[in-house]
Write an enzyme that holds these catalytic residues in place. Structure first.
Site: not given
Length: 123
Positions: A41, A67
């Site tokens: 991240e 999705d």
């Protein structure tokens, strides 16, 4: 934009853990299967942190595609749907919090332009 996301998130299909071709994290409201995966991240200062996080695990790539479409209809992604072109959509998906990479929008735009992915957009 979605094609570029699938390319970027899987490294051209090389890393599609749990048929999750869009790198969608599970989150607390997800009730389906998950895979706990090591991921990087990018922090607000530009540094990176390696973490483990739960990602959605699908029975098929088709389930992942459906999705992803549902995810983009959520209120938080309204600016993506309202975008007038792929550049705006790529920037909006980043601004809405889809990814932590500071270069996410530009990476998507570069893929769209390099491979002519905008040919799939309705006129």
């Amino acid at each position: 934009m979605s094609l570029a996301q699938a390319i970027l998130e899987t490294g051209w299909g090389k890393h599609r853990i749990g048929n999750n071709i869009f790198g969608i994290k599970a989150g607390s409201s997800w009730t389906g299967k998950v895979q706990n995966v090591k991921t990087a991240e990018q922090n607000s200062d530009g540094s990176y942190s390696n973490i483990r996080d739960n990602f959605r695990d699908y029975d098929s790539v088709s389930d992942s595609i459906v999705d992803h479409g549902k995810l983009l209809t959520k209120d938080m992604y309204k600016p993506v749907i309202a975008a007038k072109n792929y550049r705006e959509a790529c920037q909006a998906v980043k601004n809405c919090g889809y990814a932590t990479s500071h270069s996410y929008a530009q990476n998507l735009i570069s893929l769209v332009e390099k491979y002519g992915l905008n040919q799939w957009d309705p006129k």
